[in-house]
Design a protein around this motif. Structure first.
Motif, PDB file in Angstrom:
ATOM      1  N   ALA A   1     -71.685-112.109   1.043  1.00 14.01           N
ATOM      2  CA  ALA A   1     -73.285-112.193   0.874  1.00 14.01           C
ATOM      3  C   ALA A   1     -73.803-111.488   2.489  1.00 14.01           C
ATOM      4  O   ALA A   1     -74.830-110.701   2.416  1.00 14.01           O
ATOM      5  N   GLN A   2     -73.419-111.654   3.494  1.00 17.24           N
ATOM      6  CA  GLN A   2     -73.716-111.340   4.783  1.00 17.24           C
ATOM      7  C   GLN A   2     -73.470-109.833   4.902  1.00 17.24           C
ATOM      8  O   GLN A   2     -74.403-109.062   5.163  1.00 17.24           O
TER       9      GLN A   2
ATOM     10  N   ALA B   1     -75.620-104.388   4.437  1.00 13.80           N
ATOM     11  CA  ALA B   1     -75.759-103.143   4.033  1.00 13.80           C
ATOM     12  C   ALA B   1     -77.209-102.653   3.510  1.00 13.80           C
ATOM     13  O   ALA B   1     -77.534-101.670   3.449  1.00 13.80           O
ATOM     14  N   GLN B   2     -77.900-103.495   2.880  1.00 15.22           N
ATOM     15  CA  GLN B   2     -79.180-103.330   2.351  1.00 15.22           C
ATOM     16  C   GLN B   2     -80.237-103.047   3.408  1.00 15.22           C
ATOM     17  O   GLN B   2     -81.206-102.171   3.142  1.00 15.22           O
ATOM     18  N   ALA B   3     -79.823-103.792   4.523  1.00 19.71           N
ATOM     19  CA  ALA B   3     -80.904-103.611   5.654  1.00 19.71           C
ATOM     20  C   ALA B   3     -80.616-102.498   6.494  1.00 19.71           C
ATOM     21  O   ALA B   3     -81.489-101.903   7.206  1.00 19.71           O
ATOM     22  N   ALA B   4     -79.483-101.719   6.137  1.00 17.94           N
ATOM     23  CA  ALA B   4     -78.960-100.635   7.064  1.00 17.94           C
ATOM     24  C   ALA B   4     -79.862 -99.273   6.594  1.00 17.94           C
ATOM     25  O   ALA B   4     -80.174 -99.100   5.419  1.00 17.94           O
TER      26      ALA B   4
ATOM     27  N   ARG C   1     -63.286-104.706   1.474  1.00 17.09           N
ATOM     28  CA  ARG C   1     -62.908-104.181   0.235  1.00 17.09           C
ATOM     29  C   ARG C   1     -63.623-104.776  -1.177  1.00 17.09           C
ATOM     30  O   ARG C   1     -64.114-103.953  -1.979  1.00 17.09           O
ATOM     31  N   HIS C   2     -63.744-105.934  -0.914  1.00 25.46           N
ATOM     32  CA  HIS C   2     -64.933-106.654  -2.192  1.00 25.46           C
ATOM     33  C   HIS C   2     -65.957-106.276  -2.054  1.00 25.46           C
ATOM     34  O   HIS C   2     -66.838-105.682  -3.101  1.00 25.46           O
ATOM     35  N   VAL C   3     -66.807-105.762  -0.930  1.00 24.78           N
ATOM     36  CA  VAL C   3     -68.194-105.353  -0.973  1.00 24.78           C
ATOM     37  C   VAL C   3     -68.011-104.050  -1.401  1.00 24.78           C
ATOM     38  O   VAL C   3     -68.906-103.507  -2.327  1.00 24.78           O
TER      39      VAL C   3
END
Length: 149
Positions: free
Chosen positions: A140-141, A146-149, A85-87
């Protein structure tokens, strides 16, 4: 990662009945403080705030944490949901000090200085930062994934 001292853990567990009784009142007061910051307010679902759903959810999470602070493995799925939820809503590490600055005074405001003594607030401060560090690391992980996907 920060940990809470044995004394802080004992105090947090001992305050669980007060959290159970006054949790929604505490989280409602916390959100009233927190949402004065418009940048932070933008991260929250207004409907969930106005309906009282978000304060109820957070009160339940705080109570579960108070009861399980010495058995964090019991909170695994709840922490995963919170991280997701935070992400999803863009919560970042720099937001956590704002929450602490709203939550701890709300505990004192609602419970009163006789119950929410300096020792109690210090214990909850330790407990808050222990959990915040866990959430920040997991978020952070998740942001990296999500950025790597």
């Amino acid at each position: 990662m920060r940990t809470a001292s044995p004394a802080a853990i004992a105090i947090v567990k001992a305050t669980a009945p007060a959290i159970e009784k006054h949790g929604v009142e505490i989280t409602t007061a916390m959100y009233a403080r927190l949402l004065q910051d418009l940048e932070i307010a933008a991260l929250f679902d207004r409907a969930a705030q106005e309906s009282g759903e978000q304060p109820r959810r957070l009160a339940g999470a705080i109570l579960a944490y108070a009861r399980n602070i010495d058995k964090l493995e019991n909170l695994g799925t709840a922490v995963q949901r919170m991280v997701a939820r935070h992400v999803e809503t863009g919560v970042k590490a720099e937001h956590y000090p704002h929450v602490a600055a709203a939550l701890l005074p709300a505990i004192r405001d609602v419970l009163g200085a006789e119950i929410a003594t300096d020792d109690v607030l210090n214990a909850w401060g330790e407990a808050y930062w222990m959990l915040a560090d866990i959430l920040i690391a997991a978020e952070a992980q998740a942001y990296e994934a999500a950025q790597a996907a």
